[in-house]
Design a protein around this motif. Structure first.
Motif, short mmCIF file in Angstrom:
data_model
loop_
_atom_site.label_atom_id
_atom_site.label_comp_id
_atom_site.label_asym_id
_atom_site.label_seq_id
_atom_site.Cartn_x
_atom_site.Cartn_y
_atom_site.Cartn_z
N UNK A 40 0.89 -1.34 0.32
CA UNK A 40 0.28 -0.16 -0.12
C UNK A 40 0.93 1.29 -0.44
N UNK A 41 1.73 0.85 1.11
CA UNK A 41 2.81 2.32 0.92
C UNK A 41 3.46 2.85 -0.53
N UNK A 44 5.93 13.23 -11.94
CA UNK A 44 6.42 13.17 -13.15
C UNK A 44 5.51 13.41 -14.41
N UNK A 45 3.93 13.73 -13.86
CA UNK A 45 2.96 14.51 -14.96
C UNK A 45 3.17 15.98 -14.47
N UNK A 66 4.58 5.47 -5.87
CA UNK A 66 4.20 4.68 -6.95
C UNK A 66 3.12 6.20 -7.82
N UNK A 67 2.25 6.36 -7.12
CA UNK A 67 1.15 7.55 -7.43
C UNK A 67 1.87 8.59 -7.19
N UNK A 68 2.22 8.73 -6.22
CA UNK A 68 3.18 10.53 -6.37
C UNK A 68 3.97 10.53 -7.18
N UNK A 69 4.85 9.61 -7.71
CA UNK A 69 5.81 10.06 -8.40
C UNK A 69 5.09 9.97 -9.54
#
Length: 119
Positions: free
Chosen positions: A57-58, A70-71, A63-66
């Motif tokens: 989960x962490x 990145x976007x 990954x979502x934050x990265x």
């Protein structure tokens, strides 16, 4: 002598029965210990799986934050590229205007040689 042999056989029978009971008790104890060990192993596996799920989960959050970062960087890169192209076009127009002015004054060669017009 006959009574002694019967008594000895009876004692032997009781001893065998007691040994069988002790064997059964030992077997039950071993099974209980094995079940306890299995339960302990199961509990440890469950704890390990829960810890791994927390870690997953962490990592998903990272990954979502990265991906968000990145976007954002991609959008900034696109914007900077667009601005650089606009500056490049303005520079091209300015050079064209400069060349046209120098051509009118007859000093076109000086600009291309790096001169400042009168030096």
């Amino acid at each position: 002598d006959g009574l002694g042999a019967d008594s000895l056989a009876e004692q032997r029978g009781e001893l065998l029965k007691a040994c069988k009971m002790l064997g059964d008790v030992a077997s039950l104890m071993a099974r209980a210990e094995q079940e306890k060990s299995t339960r302990v192993v199961g509990d440890r596996m469950k704890e390990s799986m829960l810890a791994q799920n927390r870690e997953i989960t962490a990592l998903k959050a990272q990954v979502a934050a990265f991906q968000g970062h990145a976007a954002k960087l991609s959008a900034e890169n696109f914007d900077l590229t667009r601005r650089a192209l606009a500056v490049q076009r303005r520079l091209g127009r300015a050079e064209h205007t400069r060349d046209a002015l120098l051509a009118r004054t007859g000093r076109h060669g000086e600009a291309t040689r790096g001169g400042r017009g009168g030096e």
